[in-house]
Motif scaffolding. Structure first.
Motif, short mmCIF file in Angstrom:
data_model
loop_
_atom_site.label_atom_id
_atom_site.label_comp_id
_atom_site.label_asym_id
_atom_site.label_seq_id
_atom_site.Cartn_x
_atom_site.Cartn_y
_atom_site.Cartn_z
N GLY A 57 0.81 -1.21 0.00
CA GLY A 57 0.00 0.00 0.00
C GLY A 57 0.84 1.25 0.00
N GLN A 58 0.21 2.38 -0.27
CA GLN A 58 0.90 3.67 -0.34
C GLN A 58 0.50 4.52 0.84
OE1 GLN A 58 -1.05 3.66 -4.06
NE2 GLN A 58 0.81 4.00 -5.20
N GLN A 59 1.46 5.27 1.41
CA GLN A 59 1.22 6.03 2.62
C GLN A 59 0.28 7.19 2.35
OE1 GLN A 59 2.40 5.14 5.63
NE2 GLN A 59 3.29 3.35 4.66
N VAL A 60 -0.71 7.37 3.25
CA VAL A 60 -1.64 8.49 3.14
C VAL A 60 -1.81 9.14 4.50
CG1 VAL A 60 -2.92 7.64 1.15
CG2 VAL A 60 -3.59 6.90 3.42
N MET A 61 -1.99 10.44 4.49
CA MET A 61 -2.20 11.20 5.74
C MET A 61 -3.53 11.92 5.63
SD MET A 61 1.59 12.74 6.40
CE MET A 61 1.58 13.48 4.78
N GLN A 62 -4.27 11.93 6.72
CA GLN A 62 -5.58 12.57 6.73
C GLN A 62 -5.59 13.75 7.68
OE1 GLN A 62 -8.18 8.74 6.94
NE2 GLN A 62 -9.57 10.47 6.59
N ILE A 63 -6.30 14.79 7.26
CA ILE A 63 -6.56 15.93 8.13
C ILE A 63 -7.98 16.43 7.90
CG2 ILE A 63 -4.18 16.77 8.41
CD1 ILE A 63 -4.74 18.73 6.10
N SER A 79 2.62 11.97 -0.41
CA SER A 79 3.79 12.58 -1.05
C SER A 79 4.10 11.91 -2.39
CB SER A 79 5.01 12.49 -0.13
OG SER A 79 5.29 11.14 0.17
N THR A 80 3.46 10.79 -2.65
CA THR A 80 3.69 10.06 -3.90
C THR A 80 2.37 9.92 -4.67
OG1 THR A 80 3.32 7.94 -2.81
CG2 THR A 80 5.58 8.74 -2.87
#
Lengths: 115, 108
Positions: free
Chosen positions: B1-7, B26-27
């Motif tokens: 999986g690909q890194q994801v950040m939530q806000i 970032s990708t």
């Protein structure tokens, strides 16, 4: 979509014991997964359950602690072994497959409390 | 999986106000899925976005995938108390990486 059931839905266990969680899906699926969700946290993948072979574990999870079986395309079990209070969590199975439009669906979860 | 950040991590709104949660990477992402988890429930699949710039609507919910496929948003118009829950984004196909989620509280 897929209809997924898990047993038990919840349990309270004593430290040092083991619990096996069952996951049943109503149709054959390509892949089955096990996740852990600690209180107030996101989902963390434990392992991919592979039919007919050993499960593929993510970093930080090992077979001795979380043995997994997948005897066929619709059923899997996760055992939480030698439990400690840190294992208190919700354990979720999920399924994925081309017949599910490349979408992952989750079971209702098993809420485990270890005393 | 690909890194994801939530806000944001958490938002409390009055019923009728709008709500938006963002998912960033970032990708370049292959896809984005959005899930909703009610308190005490399990994640329920809402939508999957695959194409650059894609926009999908489900009643009061609008989902967008950025042109660069590095971010996504979920917007709820005129929130209702039934919208309460945690909204997760994820990316990947068979193996998903989940964001930490945005918890939405709606006061009547």
């Amino acid at each position: 979509s897929a209809v997924i059931s898990q047993k038990p839905s919840r349990d309270i266990c004593q430290r040092g014991t083991s619990l096996t969680i069952q996951c049943q899906v109503d149709s054959q699926v390509t892949m089955m997964f096990w996740y852990r969700q600690q209180p107030g946290q996101s989902l963390t993948l434990i392992a991919t359950a592979n039919q007919g072979s050993e499960a593929t574990y993510e970093s930080g999870f090992v077979i001795d602690k979380f043995p997994i079986s997948r005897p066929n395309l619709t059923f899997s079990t996760l055992t939480v072994s030698n439990m400690s209070p840190e294992d208190s969590s919700i354990y979720l199975c999920s399924v994925w497959g081309q017949g599910l439009a490349d979408t992952q669906y989750f079971g209702p979860g098993t809420r485990l409390t270890v005393l | 999986g690909q890194q994801v950040m939530q806000i944001p991590q958490y938002q409390h709104v009055q019923e009728g106000e709008d709500f938006t949660t963002y998912c960033n990477s970032s990708t370049t992402l292959s896809n984005i899925q959005w899930y909703k988890q009610r308190p005490g429930g399990h994640p329920v699949f809402l939508i999957q976005l695959v194409k650059s710039g894609e926009v999908k609507k489900q009643k009061r919910l609008t989902f967008q995938f950025g042109e660069a496929k590095k971010n996504s948003s979920l917007h709820i118009t005129a929130t209702q108390t039934t919208d309460v829950g945690t909204y997760f984004c994820s990316s990947g196909y068979s193996t998903l990486t989940f964001g930490k989620g945005t918890m939405l509280l709606v006061s009547p």
